[in-house]
Design a protein around this motif. Sequence first.
Motif, PDB file in Angstrom:
ATOM      1  N   GLY A  88       2.568   3.230 -52.274  1.00  0.00           N
ATOM      2  CA  GLY A  88       1.947   3.601 -53.540  1.00  0.00           C
ATOM      3  C   GLY A  88       1.564   2.433 -54.426  1.00  0.00           C
ATOM      4  O   GLY A  88       0.475   2.397 -54.991  1.00  0.00           O
ATOM      5  N   VAL A  89       2.458   1.453 -54.543  1.00  0.00           N
ATOM      6  CA  VAL A  89       2.212   0.353 -55.486  1.00  0.00           C
ATOM      7  C   VAL A  89       1.811  -0.950 -54.815  1.00  0.00           C
ATOM      8  O   VAL A  89       1.385  -1.882 -55.488  1.00  0.00           O
ATOM      9  CB  VAL A  89       3.438   0.102 -56.410  1.00  0.00           C
ATOM     10  CG1 VAL A  89       3.795   1.339 -57.200  1.00  0.00           C
ATOM     11  CG2 VAL A  89       4.634  -0.421 -55.634  1.00  0.00           C
ATOM     12  N   GLY A  90       1.995  -1.041 -53.519  1.00  0.00           N
ATOM     13  CA  GLY A  90       1.669  -2.267 -52.798  1.00  0.00           C
ATOM     14  C   GLY A  90       2.889  -3.146 -52.598  1.00  0.00           C
ATOM     15  O   GLY A  90       3.865  -3.061 -53.346  1.00  0.00           O
ATOM     16  N   ALA A  91       2.813  -3.984 -51.591  1.00  0.00           N
ATOM     17  CA  ALA A  91       3.960  -4.819 -51.218  1.00  0.00           C
ATOM     18  C   ALA A  91       4.322  -5.827 -52.306  1.00  0.00           C
ATOM     19  O   ALA A  91       5.506  -6.024 -52.607  1.00  0.00           O
ATOM     20  CB  ALA A  91       3.671  -5.537 -49.903  1.00  0.00           C
ATOM     21  N   ALA A  92       3.331  -6.463 -52.904  1.00  0.00           N
ATOM     22  CA  ALA A  92       3.619  -7.503 -53.895  1.00  0.00           C
ATOM     23  C   ALA A  92       4.287  -6.918 -55.142  1.00  0.00           C
ATOM     24  O   ALA A  92       5.286  -7.457 -55.633  1.00  0.00           O
ATOM     25  CB  ALA A  92       2.346  -8.243 -54.277  1.00  0.00           C
ATOM     26  N   SER A  93       3.766  -5.816 -55.642  1.00  0.00           N
ATOM     27  CA  SER A  93       4.366  -5.183 -56.821  1.00  0.00           C
ATOM     28  C   SER A  93       5.769  -4.680 -56.517  1.00  0.00           C
ATOM     29  O   SER A  93       6.685  -4.844 -57.330  1.00  0.00           O
ATOM     30  CB  SER A  93       3.498  -4.021 -57.306  1.00  0.00           C
ATOM     31  OG  SER A  93       2.263  -4.496 -57.754  1.00  0.00           O
ATOM     32  N   PHE A  94       5.922  -4.081 -55.349  1.00  0.00           N
ATOM     33  CA  PHE A  94       7.249  -3.605 -54.981  1.00  0.00           C
ATOM     34  C   PHE A  94       8.224  -4.761 -54.856  1.00  0.00           C
ATOM     35  O   PHE A  94       9.359  -4.672 -55.314  1.00  0.00           O
ATOM     36  CB  PHE A  94       7.219  -2.808 -53.675  1.00  0.00           C
ATOM     37  CG  PHE A  94       8.578  -2.311 -53.296  1.00  0.00           C
ATOM     38  CD1 PHE A  94       9.062  -1.140 -53.823  1.00  0.00           C
ATOM     39  CD2 PHE A  94       9.391  -3.055 -52.456  1.00  0.00           C
ATOM     40  CE1 PHE A  94      10.345  -0.702 -53.516  1.00  0.00           C
ATOM     41  CE2 PHE A  94      10.665  -2.640 -52.139  1.00  0.00           C
ATOM     42  CZ  PHE A  94      11.141  -1.455 -52.661  1.00  0.00           C
ATOM     43  N   ALA A  95       7.795  -5.852 -54.215  1.00  0.00           N
ATOM     44  CA  ALA A  95       8.674  -7.017 -54.046  1.00  0.00           C
ATOM     45  C   ALA A  95       9.144  -7.546 -55.397  1.00  0.00           C
ATOM     46  O   ALA A  95      10.325  -7.862 -55.569  1.00  0.00           O
ATOM     47  CB  ALA A  95       7.965  -8.116 -53.258  1.00  0.00           C
ATOM     48  N   THR A  96       8.251  -7.606 -56.354  1.00  0.00           N
ATOM     49  CA  THR A  96       8.610  -8.071 -57.695  1.00  0.00           C
ATOM     50  C   THR A  96       9.685  -7.169 -58.304  1.00  0.00           C
ATOM     51  O   THR A  96      10.689  -7.651 -58.832  1.00  0.00           O
ATOM     52  CB  THR A  96       7.369  -8.118 -58.597  1.00  0.00           C
ATOM     53  OG1 THR A  96       6.415  -9.008 -58.015  1.00  0.00           O
ATOM     54  CG2 THR A  96       7.714  -8.585 -60.002  1.00  0.00           C
ATOM     55  N   GLY A  97       9.477  -5.870 -58.215  1.00  0.00           N
ATOM     56  CA  GLY A  97      10.449  -4.916 -58.760  1.00  0.00           C
ATOM     57  C   GLY A  97      11.781  -4.958 -58.028  1.00  0.00           C
ATOM     58  O   GLY A  97      12.849  -4.921 -58.656  1.00  0.00           O
ATOM     59  N   ALA A  98      11.733  -5.027 -56.702  1.00  0.00           N
ATOM     60  CA  ALA A  98      12.967  -5.061 -55.913  1.00  0.00           C
ATOM     61  C   ALA A  98      13.760  -6.326 -56.200  1.00  0.00           C
ATOM     62  O   ALA A  98      14.994  -6.284 -56.342  1.00  0.00           O
ATOM     63  CB  ALA A  98      12.649  -4.960 -54.420  1.00  0.00           C
TER      64      ALA A  98
END
Length: 188
Positions: A88-98
Amino acid sequence: RDESKEEAKAERGCSLVREGLARVGAHARYMVSHGTLQFLLATPVALSPALLDDSRVRLSESGVDVAMGVGTAANAVGKMVNGVAIDGVGAASFATGALAAATCAMATFSATSSRGALLCSFVVLQFAASGGWLIGCRVIHDGFPKREWACCFSLLSAASRFCSMLSKLGLGALQARLRWHEIGALAA
């Protein structure tokens, strides 16, 4: 004429270097985030002997087993939830959040002696870290031709195990000099 051959040869060499650096950068996009999540996740596990020895925490071996079991469940749920989130949000955005969630969880872990807070922070770490492989999968899927996927997944797997091993060895070595709270704070 010889000069133009040399220029063409030099340009091909530069082109290969640029292509190689681009490939390294593409692999680094998922390996750095996955490796960092592996390190953060390894920290509480590596520190569990020190937690058992800390009289303020009053943790038993069965308590550690319960935490590992609950953490494994959070990791499994995270694999399902985080896969959908990455799509849904993309790998880069998810990585930042995680990475942000895992860092906050590690900071909480290092700042408390409460068994409940330690467990909650470990669960958050497990949930966030479960997305590490999924980040890599999405980057590989989106950024590499299908014929290269086997090699990419081999690199991801090797990097994952290498980061986990180095994290545990390094964290174990630090325990000879620092208290578990200090190591956790450094990790965060």
